[in-house]
Design an enzyme around this catalytic site. Sequence first.
Site, PDB file in Angstrom:
ATOM      1  N   PHE A  84     123.232 -41.512 156.658  1.00  0.00           N
ATOM      2  CA  PHE A  84     123.967 -40.398 157.260  1.00  0.00           C
ATOM      3  C   PHE A  84     123.303 -39.110 156.794  1.00  0.00           C
ATOM      4  O   PHE A  84     122.585 -39.089 155.794  1.00  0.00           O
ATOM      5  CB  PHE A  84     125.459 -40.416 156.917  1.00  0.00           C
ATOM      6  CG  PHE A  84     125.787 -40.161 155.469  1.00  0.00           C
ATOM      7  CD1 PHE A  84     126.133 -38.892 155.035  1.00  0.00           C
ATOM      8  CD2 PHE A  84     125.767 -41.200 154.538  1.00  0.00           C
ATOM      9  CE1 PHE A  84     126.446 -38.645 153.705  1.00  0.00           C
ATOM     10  CE2 PHE A  84     126.077 -40.973 153.211  1.00  0.00           C
ATOM     11  CZ  PHE A  84     126.416 -39.695 152.785  1.00  0.00           C
ATOM     12  N   ASN A  87     124.077 -31.660 154.896  1.00  0.00           N
ATOM     13  CA  ASN A  87     123.368 -30.530 154.302  1.00  0.00           C
ATOM     14  C   ASN A  87     124.323 -29.668 153.490  1.00  0.00           C
ATOM     15  O   ASN A  87     125.530 -29.604 153.766  1.00  0.00           O
ATOM     16  CB  ASN A  87     122.740 -29.648 155.384  1.00  0.00           C
ATOM     17  CG  ASN A  87     121.725 -30.385 156.222  1.00  0.00           C
ATOM     18  OD1 ASN A  87     120.962 -31.195 155.705  1.00  0.00           O
ATOM     19  ND2 ASN A  87     121.720 -30.129 157.521  1.00  0.00           N
ATOM     20  N   HIS A  94     127.732 -12.152 156.439  1.00  0.00           N
ATOM     21  CA  HIS A  94     127.416 -11.287 157.579  1.00  0.00           C
ATOM     22  C   HIS A  94     126.022 -11.609 158.115  1.00  0.00           C
ATOM     23  O   HIS A  94     125.094 -10.796 158.052  1.00  0.00           O
ATOM     24  CB  HIS A  94     127.579  -9.824 157.170  1.00  0.00           C
ATOM     25  CG  HIS A  94     128.977  -9.518 156.743  1.00  0.00           C
ATOM     26  ND1 HIS A  94     129.959  -9.115 157.616  1.00  0.00           N
ATOM     27  CD2 HIS A  94     129.582  -9.641 155.539  1.00  0.00           C
ATOM     28  CE1 HIS A  94     131.103  -8.974 156.967  1.00  0.00           C
ATOM     29  NE2 HIS A  94     130.898  -9.301 155.710  1.00  0.00           N
ATOM     30  N   HIS A  98     128.493 -12.713 163.993  1.00  0.00           N
ATOM     31  CA  HIS A  98     129.509 -12.854 162.943  1.00  0.00           C
ATOM     32  C   HIS A  98     130.621 -11.807 163.071  1.00  0.00           C
ATOM     33  O   HIS A  98     130.497 -10.826 163.805  1.00  0.00           O
ATOM     34  CB  HIS A  98     128.866 -12.754 161.564  1.00  0.00           C
ATOM     35  CG  HIS A  98     128.350 -11.379 161.248  1.00  0.00           C
ATOM     36  ND1 HIS A  98     127.100 -10.942 161.639  1.00  0.00           N
ATOM     37  CD2 HIS A  98     128.909 -10.327 160.577  1.00  0.00           C
ATOM     38  CE1 HIS A  98     126.913  -9.697 161.221  1.00  0.00           C
ATOM     39  NE2 HIS A  98     128.003  -9.301 160.589  1.00  0.00           N
ATOM     40  N   ASP A 100     133.170  -8.985 161.241  1.00  0.00           N
ATOM     41  CA  ASP A 100     133.502  -8.078 160.146  1.00  0.00           C
ATOM     42  C   ASP A 100     135.027  -8.024 160.072  1.00  0.00           C
ATOM     43  O   ASP A 100     135.675  -7.497 160.990  1.00  0.00           O
ATOM     44  CB  ASP A 100     132.977  -6.666 160.414  1.00  0.00           C
ATOM     45  CG  ASP A 100     131.487  -6.520 160.152  1.00  0.00           C
ATOM     46  OD1 ASP A 100     130.835  -7.530 159.845  1.00  0.00           O
ATOM     47  OD2 ASP A 100     130.986  -5.384 160.275  1.00  0.00           O
ATOM     48  N   HIS A 104     136.137  -6.139 154.775  1.00  0.00           N
ATOM     49  CA  HIS A 104     134.724  -5.812 154.574  1.00  0.00           C
ATOM     50  C   HIS A 104     134.541  -4.357 154.134  1.00  0.00           C
ATOM     51  O   HIS A 104     133.676  -4.059 153.300  1.00  0.00           O
ATOM     52  CB  HIS A 104     133.977  -6.078 155.884  1.00  0.00           C
ATOM     53  CG  HIS A 104     132.492  -5.935 155.816  1.00  0.00           C
ATOM     54  ND1 HIS A 104     131.741  -6.227 154.699  1.00  0.00           N
ATOM     55  CD2 HIS A 104     131.597  -5.510 156.765  1.00  0.00           C
ATOM     56  CE1 HIS A 104     130.461  -6.017 154.958  1.00  0.00           C
ATOM     57  NE2 HIS A 104     130.345  -5.563 156.190  1.00  0.00           N
ATOM     58  N   HIS A 227     132.307   1.788 160.603  1.00  0.00           N
ATOM     59  CA  HIS A 227     132.910   0.755 159.760  1.00  0.00           C
ATOM     60  C   HIS A 227     134.109   1.311 158.982  1.00  0.00           C
ATOM     61  O   HIS A 227     135.170   0.685 158.928  1.00  0.00           O
ATOM     62  CB  HIS A 227     131.882   0.205 158.760  1.00  0.00           C
ATOM     63  CG  HIS A 227     130.927  -0.794 159.321  1.00  0.00           C
ATOM     64  ND1 HIS A 227     129.821  -0.429 160.065  1.00  0.00           N
ATOM     65  CD2 HIS A 227     130.889  -2.153 159.235  1.00  0.00           C
ATOM     66  CE1 HIS A 227     129.141  -1.516 160.409  1.00  0.00           C
ATOM     67  NE2 HIS A 227     129.771  -2.576 159.930  1.00  0.00           N
TER      68      HIS A 227
END
Length: 275
Positions: A84, A87, A94, A98, A100, A104, A227
Amino acid sequence: MCHHCVMESVKNGMLSRRNFFKGAVAAAGAATMAAALPPQPLFAADAPTKAQDLTHELFDKFPTYFGAQQLFIEPKFTYAKDKFNLNEWRINEHTGTHIDAPLHFSADGKSVAELPVEDLVAPLVVIDIRPKAAENADAQVTPDDIKAWISTNGDLPQGAVVAMLSGWGDNVATDKFRNLGADGKTMHFPGFHVEAAQLLMEQPSIKAIAVDTLSLDHGPSPDFAVHYAWLPSGRYGIEGVANLDKLPAKGATIVVGAPKIRGATGGPARVFALV
């Protein structure tokens, strides 16, 4: 048993059998009719008919805001050896397409796990600034761009996610995605202007803003003004969105597959639109 009682018993039995056969015939007839009808649709006639992926495939050399590699994958089990595959990942929150989360850029805002699920499905508004972004890499979505969209398409939908289409996603596999200037430090790519963010914040139901670049702020921003204005208000952002050019200016529904990781300030997401 008396003769009369025997006759009544026989009649009752015959009536029961008749009723049974009538019910069986009726059920068989209904089943035949149902089989003859065409399959019924699962959704209403005006439901979406296709899904459009808005997510870039993430890999170890995907371009990042800081320039350094932010995704590392180490095989722990392999099919050849262990029958099998598994990982282990080490990843910056980020990276790639993706989210925020408010946390953040605030001391105590919502983490990505705390975003209400109803905020992750929304009408999608696509504001196309490709012409001016082609002329100026530092182009920004301004209040005038929002007003022009409204003039053409009507009021912003309640609870919308408002996305910038700059065409920058076409550069994701090249150095132009980060687009360093002559000083080797300052990046040049489009984003939202803080005044546009403030205008959208006047409509409390707007859930998020999204960009097809590395940041909600344009590349040369010295202070992350968007932001700091947007995320502390409790709304979230989406960066690195793909394929916005395949969607209409209005009418699509965005679905944001946000990771539900406790305390995370964001995270890679599988984002798609229903049209």
